[in-house]
Design an enzyme around this catalytic site. Structure first.
Site, PDB file in Angstrom:
ATOM      1  N   CYS A   1      33.680  74.623 -40.308  1.00 25.99           N
ATOM      2  CA  CYS A   1      34.918  74.389 -39.569  1.00 25.99           C
ATOM      3  C   CYS A   1      35.031  75.363 -38.392  1.00 25.99           C
ATOM      4  O   CYS A   1      34.745  76.553 -38.528  1.00 25.99           O
ATOM      5  CB  CYS A   1      36.112  74.547 -40.498  1.00 25.99           C
ATOM      6  SG  CYS A   1      37.669  74.208 -39.656  1.00 25.99           S
TER       7      CYS A   1
ATOM      8  N   CYS B   1      40.873  80.471 -39.808  1.00 25.93           N
ATOM      9  CA  CYS B   1      41.856  80.782 -40.852  1.00 25.93           C
ATOM     10  C   CYS B   1      41.306  81.922 -41.729  1.00 25.93           C
ATOM     11  O   CYS B   1      40.229  81.779 -42.333  1.00 25.93           O
ATOM     12  CB  CYS B   1      42.131  79.552 -41.703  1.00 25.93           C
ATOM     13  SG  CYS B   1      42.603  78.129 -40.703  1.00 25.93           S
TER      14      CYS B   1
ATOM     15  N   CYS C   1      39.940  81.366 -45.346  1.00 21.25           N
ATOM     16  CA  CYS C   1      39.156  80.172 -45.681  1.00 21.25           C
ATOM     17  C   CYS C   1      37.643  80.370 -45.623  1.00 21.25           C
ATOM     18  O   CYS C   1      37.089  80.712 -44.570  1.00 21.25           O
ATOM     19  CB  CYS C   1      39.553  79.029 -44.754  1.00 21.25           C
ATOM     20  SG  CYS C   1      38.689  77.512 -45.166  1.00 21.25           S
TER      21      CYS C   1
ATOM     22  N   CYS D   1      43.533  63.704 -53.353  1.00 20.16           N
ATOM     23  CA  CYS D   1      43.751  64.304 -52.043  1.00 20.16           C
ATOM     24  C   CYS D   1      42.393  64.610 -51.433  1.00 20.16           C
ATOM     25  O   CYS D   1      41.598  65.343 -52.016  1.00 20.16           O
ATOM     26  CB  CYS D   1      44.577  65.581 -52.208  1.00 20.16           C
ATOM     27  SG  CYS D   1      44.904  66.355 -50.625  1.00 20.16           S
TER      28      CYS D   1
ATOM     29  N   CYS E   1      46.112  60.924 -50.657  1.00 20.50           N
ATOM     30  CA  CYS E   1      46.580  61.948 -49.719  1.00 20.50           C
ATOM     31  C   CYS E   1      45.372  62.396 -48.902  1.00 20.50           C
ATOM     32  O   CYS E   1      44.246  62.366 -49.398  1.00 20.50           O
ATOM     33  CB  CYS E   1      47.154  63.120 -50.519  1.00 20.50           C
ATOM     34  SG  CYS E   1      47.608  64.543 -49.512  1.00 20.50           S
TER      35      CYS E   1
ATOM     36  N   CYS F   1      53.236  66.435 -47.218  1.00 23.16           N
ATOM     37  CA  CYS F   1      52.925  67.508 -48.157  1.00 23.16           C
ATOM     38  C   CYS F   1      52.660  68.743 -47.294  1.00 23.16           C
ATOM     39  O   CYS F   1      51.767  68.723 -46.446  1.00 23.16           O
ATOM     40  CB  CYS F   1      51.679  67.109 -48.955  1.00 23.16           C
ATOM     41  SG  CYS F   1      51.052  68.442 -49.996  1.00 23.16           S
TER      42      CYS F   1
ATOM     43  N   ARG G   1      54.135  72.079 -55.980  1.00 24.83           N
ATOM     44  CA  ARG G   1      52.758  71.982 -56.480  1.00 24.83           C
ATOM     45  C   ARG G   1      52.161  73.361 -56.727  1.00 24.83           C
ATOM     46  O   ARG G   1      52.057  74.164 -55.803  1.00 24.83           O
ATOM     47  CB  ARG G   1      51.938  71.255 -55.416  1.00 24.83           C
ATOM     48  CG  ARG G   1      50.705  70.571 -55.877  1.00 24.83           C
ATOM     49  CD  ARG G   1      50.136  69.733 -54.724  1.00 24.83           C
ATOM     50  NE  ARG G   1      51.015  68.625 -54.374  1.00 24.83           N
ATOM     51  CZ  ARG G   1      50.997  67.437 -54.981  1.00 24.83           C
ATOM     52  NH1 ARG G   1      50.143  67.195 -55.936  1.00 24.83           N
ATOM     53  NH2 ARG G   1      51.819  66.482 -54.602  1.00 24.83           N
TER      54      ARG G   1
HETATM   55  S1  SF4 Z   1      41.736  76.069 -43.727  1.00 21.49           S
HETATM   56 FE1  SF4 Z   1      39.497  76.201 -43.525  1.00 21.49          FE
HETATM   57  S2  SF4 Z   1      38.862  74.079 -43.298  1.00 21.49           S
HETATM   58 FE2  SF4 Z   1      41.059  74.123 -42.893  1.00 21.49          FE
HETATM   59  S3  SF4 Z   1      41.242  74.406 -40.689  1.00 21.49           S
HETATM   60 FE3  SF4 Z   1      41.262  76.470 -41.569  1.00 21.49          FE
HETATM   61  S4  SF4 Z   1      39.105  77.122 -41.516  1.00 21.49           S
HETATM   62 FE4  SF4 Z   1      39.131  74.918 -41.248  1.00 21.49          FE
END
Ligand code: SF4
Length: 373
Positions: free
Chosen positions: A62, A66, A69, A106, A138, A198, A270
């Site tokens: 990705c 974040c 993540c 989901c 979802c 959600c 949740r």
């Molecule tokens: S949470 Fe993870 S998968 Fe989702 S946008 Fe952020 S970096 Fe990408």
């Protein structure tokens, strides 16, 4: 006898302030639990909990940053990435989930935003396929435009997940590649369809209690409020910027669940990531405090989750029943691709990129570069 929620004037408010929410969060625990459990019983069957299965249909790689993540390409973690799954693979997993008691699937893809094209068409086909299995579908695919949301709705999508993660202020300390307003705009685009929303967040990322309250202000003042609010406890994954965060205590989780229940009485609250760290007693208290949905399956996208059989044992022990699908809202009709009235517009929306520097994100990126030299 079937549970009937008590008929009463709706007590859902959309003008909660941070101070009011903090007052609730900080109440003596027994008072907080009593108020949350009472609110819960007015709106929901306290013995029913929805079981959802989260499926990572496209893992890793990705472009976002974040801080929590492991799927962000810029950090060095040990998750295995995979390209978009096929429709038949997804169908097989959905059937397995249904057989083990899930009423909702989901599907998560590690994308910044949805892009029109063959991959999105494939996801739309997955939505059609699962809706035809009479399960709630979802998706969590990143930012979506209004037209993309309409195409998902037409395929039979029941819910779209797009988390706010934290307060607007603390969001900037965790993510620099997109803005909070884009999150809200995506939720707004979903709201222009019949798809339910959600949206929730994560606690334990180093935020203050005021940030937790700030997130609940942002969610509860939406009108309508999200139909589903996931509350996650951070699972600190090695290699991510938040790898050194200490786990949140169960008491914080219980307070967060209870406060969410009080300010959003009708939503499904949740209990999401972080359940492997919780005792059965802790989870039972979360259910008492108003949590009425869990994710099942041994993985939550990429982080560990309790085994389905353990969950079913816990349900038996507590006298809980899995919620049937489409209790809260009717099953959407699926429109086939050839009959669709919304076309691929080849949109290239300009979602914002604040790109401010977050020190720990930069450090994790540098560390990843070193490790992959
Ligand atoms: S949470 Fe993870 S998968 Fe989702 S946008 Fe952020 S970096 Fe990408």
């Amino acid at each position: 006898m079937d549970f009937q929620p008590k008929k009463f004037m709706s007590s859902t408010r959309h003008n909660w302030t941070k101070e009011e929410i903090l007052d609730i969060y900080n109440k003596p625990l027994m008072e907080l639990l009593y108020e949350a459990a009472t609110t819960h019983r007015r709106h929901h069957d306290p013995n029913t909990v929805q079981v959802s299965t989260l499926l990572s249909i496209k893992t890793g790689g990705c472009p976002e940053d974040c801080g929590y993540c492991p799927q962000a390409a810029r950090y060095h973690t040990d998750i295995e990435g995979n390209d978009l799954m096929s429709v038949s693979q997804v169908k097989a997993q959905a059937l397995r989930a249904k057989a083990s008691g899930s009423s909702r699937v989901c599907m998560g893809a590690a994308w910044r935003n949805v892009k029109d094209g063959p991959e999105f068409d494939q996801v739309l086909e997955m939505v059609r396929t699962i809706n035809k299995l009479d399960m709630e579908v979802c998706c969590t695919l990143g930012m979506v435009t209004e037209n993309q949301a309409k195409r998902l709705a037409e395929a039979g999508l029941y819910a779209y997940n797009h988390n706010l993660d934290s307060s607007e202020e603390y969001y900037k300390e965790v993510i620099s590649t997109r803005g909070y307003q884009d999150r809200l705009e995506t939720i707004d685009n979903v709201r222009k369809t019949n798809v339910t929303v959600c949206s929730g967040g994560i606690i334990g990322m180093g935020e203050k209690v005021a940030d937790r309250a700030g997130m609940l202000v942002a969610l509860s003042t939406l009108n309508p409020q999200p139909e589903s609010v996931p509350i996650n406890a951070l699972v600190a994954v090695e290699g991510t910027p938040l790898e050194d965060q200490k786990p949140v205590s169960i008491w914080e989780m219980i307070r967060m669940v209870a406060t969410t229940r009080i300010v959003m009485p009708e939503t499904q609250v949740r209990l999401s990531a972080g359940r492997t760290e919780m005792s059965r007693e802790g989870q039972a208290m979360c259910f008492f405090a108003g949590a009425n949905s869990i994710f099942a399956g041994d993985k939550l996208l990429t982080t560990p989750n309790p085994d389905v059989s353990e969950d079913m044992e816990l349900f038996k022990l507590l006298g809980l029943n899995p919620q049937k699908p489409f209790i809260k809202k009717m099953q959407p009709q699926t429109v086939e691709a050839e009959d669709s009235q919304y076309q691929d517009l080849g949109e290239k929306p300009k979602w914002t990129r604040p790109e401010h520097k977050i020190e720990r994100n930069e450090e994790a990126k540098l560390k990843a570069k070193e490790l992959t030299k």
